[in-house]
Design an enzyme around this catalytic site. Structure first.
Site, short mmCIF file in Angstrom:
data_model
loop_
_atom_site.label_atom_id
_atom_site.label_comp_id
_atom_site.label_asym_id
_atom_site.label_seq_id
_atom_site.Cartn_x
_atom_site.Cartn_y
_atom_site.Cartn_z
N HIS A 1 -21.92 9.52 11.13
CA HIS A 1 -22.13 8.47 10.30
C HIS A 1 -22.01 8.76 8.91
CE1 HIS A 1 -23.82 4.41 11.10
NE2 HIS A 1 -25.19 4.90 10.86
N TYR B 1 -30.53 5.78 3.30
CA TYR B 1 -30.35 5.53 4.75
C TYR B 1 -29.36 4.45 4.75
CZ TYR B 1 -33.53 9.38 5.23
OH TYR B 1 -34.09 10.60 5.12
N ASN C 1 -29.17 2.20 6.88
CA ASN C 1 -29.53 0.64 7.32
C ASN C 1 -29.93 -0.04 6.18
OD1 ASN C 1 -28.97 1.24 9.88
ND2 ASN C 1 -30.93 1.27 10.63
#
Length: 189
Positions: free
Chosen positions: A19, A64, A66
């Site tokens: 990610h 982060y 999201n």
């Protein structure tokens, strides 16, 4: 002025995960463009420089994945940058490891970081540089898979594609999205 944002998650725990490939590309691009990305602001690490007379901002959001839209929106509003001058670099779990795809617009494709950015901006017309992370174990739960590290064989491919992705970002800055797409889009490593 152009803003290039690499998506990832902050902290050592996530440093070498699939990610975080967007962060890796920003690190590589910062060396290529001689832009230090250690300043803190806009809920990000960022740096500013010039490339052939064009002001460039490089950023790694600390929100982060999201909630990436919060940081991106902060930059766009503060610096009055238009969405068409935004490039978001992120992982794509549907593309094989080492694949590069540049798009000038589009939906989120299930990527939560891109969903967040679209939600904040209320539009989809910003460029993306997608980097394939699909490899062994992709059939596992996506939320777990993207937080895994690359295996040894994948790592060699990833190291090479990070350099190529940074070069694609530089091409986009200097020559525009259409030329970068023609030169760097490919589905196989």
């Amino acid at each position: 002025m152009k803003l290039i944002v690499g998506l990832g998650n902050p902290g050592k725990k996530f440093e070498d995960t699939r990610h975080n490939i967007g962060f890796k590309v920003i690190d590589e691009l910062s060396g290529l463009l001689h832009i230090d990305v250690r300043k803190r602001g806009h809920v990000s690490f960022f740096g500013q420089g010039n490339v052939e007379g064009e002001k460039i901002l490089l950023a790694k959001p600390l929100t982060y994945m999201n909630k990436s839209g919060h940081a991106v929106n902060s930059f766009l509003c503060y610096y009055r940058i238009l969405p068409e001058d935004l490039l978001v670099v992120h992982d794509d779990a549907d593309l094989e490891v080492g694949c590069l795809r540049i798009r000038s617009r589009g939906g989120a494709g299930g990527h939560r970081g891109i969903e967040s950015i679209i939600s904040y901006l209320g539009r989809e017309d910003f460029s993306r540089l997608r980097i394939g992370i699909k490899g062994q174990g992709r059939d596992s739960r996506l939320a777990d898979y993207v937080l895994k590290k690359f295996d040894k064989d994948e790592r060699r491919i990833v190291d090479r594609v990070v350099v190529e992705a940074a070069e694609a970002g530089q091409c986009l800055i200097k020559e525009g999205v259409a030329k970068a797409m023609n030169r760097y889009n490919r589905y196989s490593p």
